[in-house]
Design a protein around this motif. Structure first.
Motif, PDB file in Angstrom:
ATOM      1  N   ILE A   1      -3.535   2.415 -11.073  1.00 46.92           N
ATOM      2  CA  ILE A   1      -4.149   2.837 -10.059  1.00 46.92           C
ATOM      3  C   ILE A   1      -5.367   2.233  -9.753  1.00 46.92           C
ATOM      4  CG2 ILE A   1      -6.028   5.188 -10.208  1.00 46.92           C
ATOM      5  CD1 ILE A   1      -2.726   5.925  -9.753  1.00 46.92           C
ATOM      6  N   ALA A   2      -5.835   1.356 -10.850  1.00 44.31           N
ATOM      7  CA  ALA A   2      -6.742   0.561 -10.820  1.00 44.31           C
ATOM      8  C   ALA A   2      -6.771  -0.666  -9.771  1.00 44.31           C
ATOM      9  CB  ALA A   2      -7.053  -0.115 -12.114  1.00 44.31           C
ATOM     10  N   CYS A   3      -5.648  -1.137  -9.720  1.00 46.90           N
ATOM     11  CA  CYS A   3      -5.203  -2.167  -8.665  1.00 46.90           C
ATOM     12  C   CYS A   3      -4.804  -1.757  -7.329  1.00 46.90           C
ATOM     13  CB  CYS A   3      -4.334  -3.193  -9.528  1.00 46.90           C
ATOM     14  SG  CYS A   3      -2.625  -2.390  -9.379  1.00 46.90           S
ATOM     15  N   LYS A   4      -5.306  -0.541  -6.854  1.00 44.82           N
ATOM     16  CA  LYS A   4      -5.058  -0.092  -5.463  1.00 44.82           C
ATOM     17  C   LYS A   4      -5.097  -0.885  -4.359  1.00 44.82           C
ATOM     18  CE  LYS A   4      -6.577   3.635  -2.242  1.00 44.82           C
ATOM     19  NZ  LYS A   4      -7.280   4.572  -1.976  1.00 44.82           N
ATOM     20  N   ASN A   5      -6.198  -1.932  -4.277  1.00 51.93           N
ATOM     21  CA  ASN A   5      -6.324  -2.721  -3.011  1.00 51.93           C
ATOM     22  C   ASN A   5      -6.103  -4.256  -3.508  1.00 51.93           C
ATOM     23  OD1 ASN A   5      -7.177  -0.744  -1.305  1.00 51.93           O
ATOM     24  ND2 ASN A   5      -9.283  -0.707  -2.390  1.00 51.93           N
TER      25      ASN A   5
ATOM     26  N   ASN B   1       2.321  -5.577  -6.816  1.00 52.16           N
ATOM     27  CA  ASN B   1       3.671  -6.098  -6.662  1.00 52.16           C
ATOM     28  C   ASN B   1       4.191  -6.660  -8.255  1.00 52.16           C
ATOM     29  OD1 ASN B   1       4.627  -5.550  -4.306  1.00 52.16           O
ATOM     30  ND2 ASN B   1       3.788  -7.497  -3.575  1.00 52.16           N
ATOM     31  N   ALA B   2       3.374  -7.241  -8.723  1.00 52.80           N
ATOM     32  CA  ALA B   2       3.479  -7.745 -10.399  1.00 52.80           C
ATOM     33  C   ALA B   2       3.595  -6.503 -11.264  1.00 52.80           C
ATOM     34  CB  ALA B   2       2.440  -8.344 -10.828  1.00 52.80           C
TER      35      ALA B   2
ATOM     36  N   LEU C   1      12.425   3.876  -4.387  1.00 51.24           N
ATOM     37  CA  LEU C   1      11.389   3.267  -3.982  1.00 51.24           C
ATOM     38  C   LEU C   1      11.401   2.381  -2.696  1.00 51.24           C
ATOM     39  CD1 LEU C   1       8.074   2.695  -3.813  1.00 51.24           C
ATOM     40  CD2 LEU C   1       8.546   0.683  -5.566  1.00 51.24           C
ATOM     41  N   ASP C   2      12.714   1.632  -2.695  1.00 47.42           N
ATOM     42  CA  ASP C   2      13.087   0.922  -1.692  1.00 47.42           C
ATOM     43  C   ASP C   2      13.622   1.839  -0.453  1.00 47.42           C
ATOM     44  OD1 ASP C   2      12.709  -1.644  -3.009  1.00 47.42           O
ATOM     45  OD2 ASP C   2      14.918  -1.698  -3.792  1.00 47.42           O
ATOM     46  N   GLN C   3      14.220   2.904  -0.952  1.00 51.43           N
ATOM     47  CA  GLN C   3      14.573   3.650   0.429  1.00 51.43           C
ATOM     48  C   GLN C   3      13.567   4.447   1.145  1.00 51.43           C
ATOM     49  OE1 GLN C   3      17.388   6.233  -1.796  1.00 51.43           O
ATOM     50  NE2 GLN C   3      18.986   5.129  -1.118  1.00 51.43           N
ATOM     51  N   ALA C   4      12.399   4.542   0.219  1.00 52.51           N
ATOM     52  CA  ALA C   4      11.402   5.368   0.688  1.00 52.51           C
ATOM     53  C   ALA C   4      10.422   4.423   1.807  1.00 52.51           C
ATOM     54  CB  ALA C   4      10.413   5.833  -0.369  1.00 52.51           C
ATOM     55  N   ILE C   5      10.318   3.185   1.116  1.00 56.51           N
ATOM     56  CA  ILE C   5       9.556   2.121   1.984  1.00 56.51           C
ATOM     57  C   ILE C   5      10.491   1.715   3.284  1.00 56.51           C
ATOM     58  CG2 ILE C   5       8.787  -0.295   2.016  1.00 56.51           C
ATOM     59  CD1 ILE C   5       7.123   1.757   0.315  1.00 56.51           C
ATOM     60  N   ARG C   6      11.732   1.733   3.070  1.00 62.62           N
ATOM     61  CA  ARG C   6      12.606   1.484   4.407  1.00 62.62           C
ATOM     62  C   ARG C   6      12.423   2.560   5.294  1.00 62.62           C
ATOM     63  NH1 ARG C   6      17.645   1.554   2.468  1.00 62.62           N
ATOM     64  NH2 ARG C   6      17.009  -0.467   1.100  1.00 62.62           N
ATOM     65  N   ALA C   7      12.568   3.936   5.170  1.00 61.85           N
ATOM     66  CA  ALA C   7      11.963   4.778   5.910  1.00 61.85           C
ATOM     67  C   ALA C   7      10.775   4.908   6.478  1.00 61.85           C
ATOM     68  CB  ALA C   7      12.494   6.327   5.209  1.00 61.85           C
TER      69      ALA C   7
ATOM     70  N   GLN D   1       0.834  -1.258   0.062  1.00 60.10           N
ATOM     71  CA  GLN D   1      -0.229  -0.104  -0.057  1.00 60.10           C
ATOM     72  C   GLN D   1       0.962   1.235  -0.080  1.00 60.10           C
ATOM     73  OE1 GLN D   1      -3.194  -0.100  -0.552  1.00 60.10           O
ATOM     74  NE2 GLN D   1      -3.404   2.682  -0.186  1.00 60.10           N
ATOM     75  N   TRP D   2       1.999   1.329   0.815  1.00 57.18           N
ATOM     76  CA  TRP D   2       2.934   2.311   0.624  1.00 57.18           C
ATOM     77  C   TRP D   2       3.352   2.418  -0.550  1.00 57.18           C
ATOM     78  CZ3 TRP D   2       5.488   0.370   5.866  1.00 57.18           C
ATOM     79  CH2 TRP D   2       4.986   1.009   6.973  1.00 57.18           C
ATOM     80  N   LYS D   3       3.921   1.346  -1.167  1.00 56.30           N
ATOM     81  CA  LYS D   3       4.412   1.543  -2.550  1.00 56.30           C
ATOM     82  C   LYS D   3       3.564   2.063  -3.493  1.00 56.30           C
ATOM     83  CE  LYS D   3       7.507  -2.305  -2.157  1.00 56.30           C
ATOM     84  NZ  LYS D   3       7.722  -3.838  -2.648  1.00 56.30           N
TER      85      LYS D   3
END
Length: 148
Positions: free
Chosen positions: A45-49, A55-56, A70-76, A12-14
């Motif tokens: 946008i369509a696969c929000k939930n 991930n695909a 993206l990896d850095q943002a998720i880690r933070a 969801q964060w991604k």
């Protein structure tokens, strides 16, 4: 690893990160053609939930320039998320004028402390000074009463 990975939460964060980047006008896909980019972004946008589809999509279409960001943002985000659970690790922020921050920073380096430790030290010093002044005024008043 210090912080537990929560796959659905992180997906969801991604999604939020990528949709925000797209709204800001950045190309989040590896494609250059505008119509193809718009189609792929609409699919994201369509696969929000739907975490598996997100991930695909990331695996198939994410821009190479955004992989590390993206990896850095998720880690933070993961670190902030878990640190916010406990009051003593939750971060707070204050706004300082540059000149004030500069003086505080210089004083912190002089004391060999962090900014937070320096602020705590300064507050403690002020409180103990006020307590000392209060005791002195009480002693002066009682001394005047004795001398009457």
């Amino acid at each position: 690893m210090k912080y537990q990975k929560l796959e659905n939460q992180e997906t969801q964060w991604k999604w939020l990160y990528l949709s925000k980047k797209h709204r800001e006008g950045e190309n989040i896909t590896r494609y250059q053609e505008k119509s193809l980019v718009e189609d792929k972004v609409k699919a994201l946008i369509a696969c929000k939930n739907q975490p598996e589809q997100i991930n695909a999509w990331i695996t198939a279409h994410l821009s190479e320039a955004l992989v590390i960001k993206l990896d850095q943002a998720i880690r933070a985000r993961r670190k902030r998320f878990f640190n916010a659970e406990k009051q003593h690790t939750k971060k707070k922020s204050i706004d300082l004028e540059y000149a004030v921050w500069q003086r505080l920073s210089k004083y912190s380096r002089k004391l060999g402390m962090t900014l937070s430790q320096t602020i705590t030290y300064m507050i403690d010093e002020r409180e103990s000074k006020a307590l000392y002044q209060n005791k002195m005024s009480v002693m002066k008043a009682s001394l005047k009463d004795l001398l009457k």
